[in-house]
Design an enzyme around this catalytic site. Structure first.
Site, PDB file in Angstrom:
ATOM      1  CG  ASP A 104      50.931 -13.187 -38.020  1.00  0.00           C
ATOM      2  OD1 ASP A 104      51.130 -14.087 -37.181  1.00  0.00           O
ATOM      3  OD2 ASP A 104      51.324 -13.227 -39.199  1.00  0.00           O
ATOM      4  CB  SER A 105      49.620  -8.052 -34.109  1.00  0.00           C
ATOM      5  OG  SER A 105      49.174  -6.771 -33.878  1.00  0.00           O
TER       6      SER A 105
END
Ligand code: URA
Length: 236
Positions: A104-105
């Site tokens: 995920d970011s």
């Protein structure tokens, strides 16, 4: 045997048309002799190719360890956000690189970048049981029941069934759990803890298979893996 221009272009630094121009300019040698045409057939295991005097150092595939910072997405291109490929310096970059498994970011840590699709498939397929290890900072500590439920295979909020996974609190780290999973469902670790009424505040991938993240790589930087390190990913 492969065409000279195809071999050089496969290494990602020059396009085939650039190779043609370099050949015309007499800047490419094969076994010490100036190449006359770019379609001459060469054997990458035998012939010594040099471009502007620099040996080609042919590699069929590239394997790169990246220490991903927050705010970077695990995609190959994006119009607005920085991607993991944007962090690869030009001397390491080649066409066809992609992240073998997404973070995920807001997740940090070990991302493996490669252009070897078969390898990526092997390490990501849950069937092959390559363990990915994460450190998750939790809102509240784990209970013994949580540990048992991870082991039995958690059911996520939407009914998705997870395979057996392992979790334990780390000593000397407040509210940080080590999580070991062999699949990569969307937001999996965060959703696993959410299904137990807990919350992941920070997440970092620290190991793939038997290969730990080299903590001397600063966040946002990467380096090529050695052959020995690469093998550690698939060792069980
Ligand atoms: N699990 C998550 O929830 N996020 C990641 O980035 C990786 C695993």
């Amino acid at each position: 045997m492969e065409r000279l221009d195809k071999i050089i272009a496969s290494q990602g630094k020059y396009s085939r048309s650039e190779v043609k121009k370099l050949v015309k300019a007499g800047l490419i040698t094969v076994n010490g002799k100036t190449a006359r045409t770019s379609d001459v057939k060469c054997d990458v295991n035998v012939d010594e190719i040099a471009v502007e005097g620099v040996p080609l150092n042919y590699k069929k595939h590239l394997y790169i360890m990246l220490n991903k910072p927050k705010g970077v997405i695990s995609a190959t291109e994006d119009t607005s956000q920085k991607t993991v490929l944007d962090l690869v310096p030009p001397e390491l970059f080649r066409q066809g690189l992609f992240p073998a498994g997404r973070l995920d970011s807001d997740t940090t840590g070990f991302v493996l970048l490669t252009d070897d699709g078969a390898f990526a498939h092997r390490i990501l397929s849950p069937k092959n049981h390559i363990i990915k290890t994460y450190h998750a900072t939790l809102r509240q500590p784990l209970t013994d029941e949580d540990i048992t439920r991870f082991k039995e295979g958690l059911t996520l909020g939407d009914g998705t069934q997870c395979l057996e996974a392992h979790v334990k609190m780390l000593e000397n780290r407040e509210n940080v759990a080590e999580v070991k999973i062999c699949e990569g469902k969307y937001h999996q670790v965060k959703r696993m803890f959410a299904s137990l009424g807990n919350k992941v505040l920070e997440l970092k991938r620290v190991q793939m298979g038997n290969l730990p993240l080299d903590e001397s790589i600063p966040e946002g930087k990467c380096r090529e893996l050695t052959k020995e390190e690469l093998e550690q990913i698939e060792v069980r």
